[in-house]
Write a protein that holds these residues in place. Structure first.
Motif, short mmCIF file in Angstrom:
data_model
loop_
_atom_site.label_atom_id
_atom_site.label_comp_id
_atom_site.label_asym_id
_atom_site.label_seq_id
_atom_site.Cartn_x
_atom_site.Cartn_y
_atom_site.Cartn_z
N LEU A 1 0.54 12.68 -18.44
CA LEU A 1 0.90 13.36 -17.20
C LEU A 1 2.38 13.67 -17.14
CD1 LEU A 1 -1.05 11.18 -14.59
CD2 LEU A 1 -1.89 13.11 -15.94
N SER A 2 2.70 14.73 -16.41
CA SER A 2 4.09 14.96 -16.03
C SER A 2 4.37 14.11 -14.80
CB SER A 2 4.32 16.45 -15.73
OG SER A 2 3.43 16.88 -14.70
N ASP A 3 5.63 14.06 -14.38
CA ASP A 3 5.96 13.26 -13.21
C ASP A 3 5.32 13.86 -11.96
OD1 ASP A 3 7.38 11.33 -14.54
OD2 ASP A 3 9.30 12.37 -14.36
N THR A 4 4.52 13.08 -11.30
CA THR A 4 3.78 13.54 -10.13
C THR A 4 3.36 12.33 -9.32
OG1 THR A 4 1.88 14.87 -9.41
CG2 THR A 4 1.55 13.47 -11.35
N THR A 5 2.69 12.58 -8.23
CA THR A 5 2.10 11.51 -7.42
C THR A 5 0.62 11.38 -7.77
OG1 THR A 5 3.66 11.91 -5.62
CG2 THR A 5 1.65 10.71 -5.08
N ILE A 6 0.13 10.16 -7.84
CA ILE A 6 -1.27 9.92 -8.18
C ILE A 6 -1.97 9.27 -7.00
CG2 ILE A 6 -2.86 8.72 -9.75
CD1 ILE A 6 -0.60 8.68 -11.80
N GLU A 7 -3.12 9.83 -6.64
CA GLU A 7 -3.98 9.19 -5.66
C GLU A 7 -4.97 8.29 -6.39
OE1 GLU A 7 -5.89 12.21 -3.40
OE2 GLU A 7 -4.10 12.74 -2.25
N VAL A 8 -5.12 7.06 -5.92
CA VAL A 8 -6.01 6.09 -6.56
C VAL A 8 -7.05 5.65 -5.53
CG1 VAL A 8 -6.16 3.97 -7.90
CG2 VAL A 8 -4.03 5.30 -7.93
N TYR A 9 -8.33 5.69 -5.94
CA TYR A 9 -9.43 5.32 -5.05
C TYR A 9 -10.26 4.19 -5.69
CZ TYR A 9 -8.49 9.78 -2.71
OH TYR A 9 -7.90 10.82 -2.05
N PHE A 10 -10.66 3.22 -4.85
CA PHE A 10 -11.51 2.12 -5.29
C PHE A 10 -12.68 1.98 -4.33
CE2 PHE A 10 -7.10 0.98 -6.26
CZ PHE A 10 -7.16 0.72 -7.62
N LYS A 11 -13.77 1.41 -4.85
CA LYS A 11 -14.92 1.08 -4.00
C LYS A 11 -15.07 -0.43 -3.92
CE LYS A 11 -19.72 2.38 -3.22
NZ LYS A 11 -20.89 3.16 -3.74
N ASN B 1 -21.93 13.48 -10.69
CA ASN B 1 -22.08 12.43 -9.68
C ASN B 1 -20.95 11.40 -9.75
OD1 ASN B 1 -24.41 13.55 -8.65
ND2 ASN B 1 -25.77 12.32 -9.95
N TYR B 2 -20.38 11.23 -10.95
CA TYR B 2 -19.30 10.26 -11.10
C TYR B 2 -18.00 10.74 -10.45
CZ TYR B 2 -22.22 7.73 -14.40
OH TYR B 2 -23.23 7.01 -14.98
N LEU B 3 -17.92 12.04 -10.20
CA LEU B 3 -16.73 12.57 -9.56
C LEU B 3 -16.76 12.38 -8.05
CD1 LEU B 3 -16.39 15.96 -11.50
CD2 LEU B 3 -15.42 13.73 -12.08
N MET B 4 -17.93 12.06 -7.52
CA MET B 4 -18.10 11.90 -6.08
C MET B 4 -18.01 10.43 -5.69
SD MET B 4 -18.51 15.12 -5.79
CE MET B 4 -18.87 15.26 -4.05
N ASP B 5 -18.11 10.17 -4.42
CA ASP B 5 -18.14 8.80 -3.89
C ASP B 5 -16.98 7.97 -4.46
OD1 ASP B 5 -18.89 6.58 -2.47
OD2 ASP B 5 -20.44 5.96 -3.90
N ARG B 6 -15.78 8.36 -4.10
CA ARG B 6 -14.59 7.73 -4.68
C ARG B 6 -14.28 6.36 -4.09
NH1 ARG B 6 -11.13 13.33 -4.09
NH2 ARG B 6 -12.28 14.50 -5.71
N GLY B 7 -14.84 6.04 -2.97
CA GLY B 7 -14.53 4.76 -2.34
C GLY B 7 -13.53 4.91 -1.22
N ASP B 8 -13.46 3.89 -0.36
CA ASP B 8 -12.60 3.98 0.83
C ASP B 8 -11.29 3.22 0.70
OD1 ASP B 8 -13.66 1.47 0.78
OD2 ASP B 8 -14.45 1.50 2.83
N LYS B 9 -11.07 2.55 -0.41
CA LYS B 9 -9.80 1.86 -0.64
C LYS B 9 -8.90 2.79 -1.44
CE LYS B 9 -12.09 -2.67 -0.79
NZ LYS B 9 -13.43 -2.13 -0.52
#
Length: 366
Positions: free
Chosen positions: A330-340, A245-253
């Protein structure tokens, strides 16, 4: 027991073995490593009764036999010997003689009969995983393993198989790291969910020279079967928390950012942080992320980054160490960040093609 062996080959194996043995014990023989020569190989066994390491290396056999000797001293000796072949000979007077060029040692031994019986796997059944991928997954999940003894069920990495994927997960209650890698199931093997203790995972992460690993469960143990090595760990007898359940509902920000830019900025700003003030505030406005670290007795650090954020102004504070632990794996990559919201978890997803990784971090309360 009498054999000749290359110093460099045995030095590597002894370094691993001595890190496995029990350092503080009331059972003297547990500080020893078992050496057994037979069939053209030297077999090496080290254990603390919870984690057992098996290895074998080719040697020039003069006489078969066995003995146990203090692991730390044997490893230290082989790290200091000159290059070339080393002669190891169990003398009639009960001492293990080690000689290389003009250097000679005689070490006290205990007989094999005094060494504890340890598990070993003969049949290679289980799930097969690319070893480098497994190590990458362990390096990403190990920092989130709890160090608190009273949280026994969180003191390792959870291994479970769903369809043709091996899922690794760890949490200390403040953060959660979940990694998914591909696996092959051999002979319709059924893999039971297991919690592998931190020490065994750390030993696996430091091995080199392996291509694939077979993982299997039996009795109270999980075994990691490599080419000429095995690491067998006593599973933690506990139930890992249900984290789906913690992997879900990532937030809209949300915004995306290059890993290297965020990592460097967090490290710079966290220089000011210390002790209970070891937090970094994220202040998000349209197109900007401002990192702010401060300490009442030291000062303040601020760094501004450009990001593709288009929502309302928002701020949240994180433990700087937990961010660095994550970003450094991490290796060099792009990170997606989500907040609620500022009191809810944040979700970080590296957009790498070869590994599925989600990192969840709870905010600090200020």
């Amino acid at each position: 027991m009498h054999f000749l062996v290359s110093r460099d080959i045995l030095r590597k194996e002894l370094s691993i073995a001595q890190s496995v043995v029990e350092k503080k014990t009331t059972i003297p023989i547990l500080v020893n490593v078992l050496l057994k020569v037979e069939g053209g190989f030297l077999k090496i066994v080290a254990t603390d009764l919870d984690v057992t390491y098996h290895s074998r290396v080719p040697v020039e056999v003069k006489k078969e036999g066995s003995a146990t000797v203090m692991a730390s001293k044997l490893s230290e000796i082989f790290s200091l010997l000159p290059d070339g072949d080393v002669e190891v000979n169990l003398k009639d007077h009960g001492k293990l003689h080690i000689g290389a060029q003009n250097v000679n040692y005689d070490l006290s031994v205990l007989p094999e009969e005094d060494y504890p019986k340890v598990p070993y796997v003969e049949e290679k059944r289980g799930i097969e995983v690319d070893f480098k991928m497994l190590q990458d997954g362990l390096l990403r999940t190990l920092p989130s393993v709890s160090m608190e003894e009273y949280r026994y069920q969180l003191g390792g990495v959870c291994f479970k198989v769903e369809e043709k994927n091996l899922e690794l997960a760890s949490t200390d209650g403040h953060r959660l790291s979940r990694v998914v890698i591909k696996c092959k199931i051999k002979d319709k093997y059924t893999f039971e969910e297991s919690i592998i203790p931190r020490k065994a995972c750390a030993e696996l992460a430091r091995l080199d020279g392996e291509e694939t690993v077979i993982i299997c469960n039996f009795d109270q143990f999980s075994a990691f079967i490599l080419n000429e090595r095995q690491i067998i760990a006593r599973k933690l007898q506990a139930k890992f928390p249900d984290y789906k359940n913690y992997l879900m509902d990532r937030g809209d920000k949300t915004f995306t950012i290059e890993r290297s830019k965020l990592y460097d900025a967090v490290r710079r700003v966290s220089v000011i942080s210390l002790g209970k003030y070891y937090g970094i505030r994220f202040l998000l406005t349209k197109g900007k992320l401002v990192l702010d670290g401060s300490h009442p007795d030291i000062g303040e650090a601020i760094e501004q980054l450009e990001v593709d954020y288009s929502g309302e102004q928002f701020q949240i504070t994180f433990n700087a160490k937990y961010l660095i632990d994550f970003l450094s794996t991490l290796s060099d990559t792009t990170i997606e960040v989500y907040f609620k919201d500022m009191k809810a978890k944040a979700t970080f997803i590296p957009k790498e093609e070869n590994i599925d990784h989600i990192y969840i971090l709870m905010p600090m309360t200020v």
